[in-house]
Scaffold this active site. Structure first.
Site, PDB file in Angstrom:
ATOM      1  N   PRO A  63       0.884  -1.148  -0.013  1.00 19.84           N
ATOM      2  CA  PRO A  63       0.282  -0.074   0.073  1.00 19.84           C
ATOM      3  C   PRO A  63       0.794   1.290   0.071  1.00 19.84           C
ATOM      4  O   PRO A  63       0.946   1.926   0.912  1.00 19.84           O
ATOM      5  CB  PRO A  63      -0.923   0.071   1.125  1.00 19.84           C
ATOM      6  N   CYS A  64       1.435   1.639  -0.910  1.00 17.94           N
ATOM      7  CA  CYS A  64       2.310   2.749  -1.120  1.00 17.94           C
ATOM      8  C   CYS A  64       1.258   3.961  -1.088  1.00 17.94           C
ATOM      9  O   CYS A  64       1.531   5.186  -0.863  1.00 17.94           O
ATOM     10  CB  CYS A  64       2.983   2.784  -2.559  1.00 17.94           C
ATOM     11  N   HIS A  65       0.103   4.012  -1.329  1.00 20.72           N
ATOM     12  CA  HIS A  65      -0.998   5.013  -1.384  1.00 20.72           C
ATOM     13  C   HIS A  65      -1.013   5.532   0.243  1.00 20.72           C
ATOM     14  O   HIS A  65      -1.589   6.786   0.309  1.00 20.72           O
ATOM     15  CB  HIS A  65      -2.349   4.529  -1.788  1.00 20.72           C
TER      16      HIS A  65
END
Length: 217
Positions: free
Chosen positions: A176-178
């Site tokens: 989850p780089c968001h």
């Protein structure tokens, strides 16, 4: 009398109808993909799934899920890149991606808060690989700054490099780089674009305010 009937069990007419029948084509394709996978002749399997943030390309090797790509990344270009880096035998084989597709459905439905999938991180090297491996440690609904991730991987002055690692993450959403943003609270970059990053964060924030279902895997 000459028999002019050409619709027997194995005639050109029958074969032509079979080729023009989408259901038959799908079954033939599935058999081909299964045989290629069984015989070790499949480097990368792929499929696409519809989601609230648009069509996602999912690709996997025999090791695990290797790529998730947004429509804006150009799926054809992504497949060409995978063929160049991982092997030329790239085939649409949805069955290999069934589990990934199901977990993504659960994520977007708000019933999954983390992924339980075998992953292949072969597309990343060095510092980027190190950063991307740690992204799963950011809890659902939480956000960390680039600087915090840099400290986590033991290089506190590398916040900008962390941003690059997030922008080149081959497995967005799953890793989850968001959930990584700038220290001032602004979003920062995202491979899928700022609207998709906002949508993912809003999804998680909305589910988090209700009953937590926990992980389903």
């Amino acid at each position: 009398m000459i028999d002019t009937h050409t619709d027997g069990p194995d005639t050109p007419a029958v074969r032509a109808r079979a080729v023009s029948d989408p259901d038959t084509l799908d079954r033939l394709h599935e058999r081909l993909a299964a045989a290629a996978s069984r015989d070790g002749l499949l480097d990368v399997a792929y499929t696409s799934v519809d989601t609230p943030v648009g069509s996602l390309l999912l690709a996997a090797t025999g090791t695990g899920l290797v790529r998730v790509a947004f429509e804006s990344e150009d799926h054809d270009l992504v497949l060409d890149t995978l063929a160049g880096r991982l092997g030329p035998r790239v085939l649409r084989a949805p069955a290999r991606l069934d589990r990934a597709a199901r977990e993504l459905d659960e994520y977007f439905a708000g019933t999954r808060t983390s992924f339980d999938l075998p992953l292949d991180l072969a597309l990343s090297r060095g510092f980027r690989h190190l950063v991307q491996r740690r992204l799963a440690e950011i809890e659902y609904g939480d956000t960390w700054s680039y600087a915090r991730v840099a400290r986590l991987v033991g290089n506190p002055g590398a916040a900008r490099a962390v941003g690059t690692a997030c922008a080149t993450n081959p497995l967005p959403i799953v890793l989850p780089c968001h959930r990584v943003s700038r220290a001032d609270g602004t979003l920062g970059g995202y491979a899928g674009g700022p609207a998709r990053k906002s949508a993912l964060l809003a999804l998680e924030a909305g589910v988090r305010t209700g009953p937590r279902s926990g992980d389903t895997g």
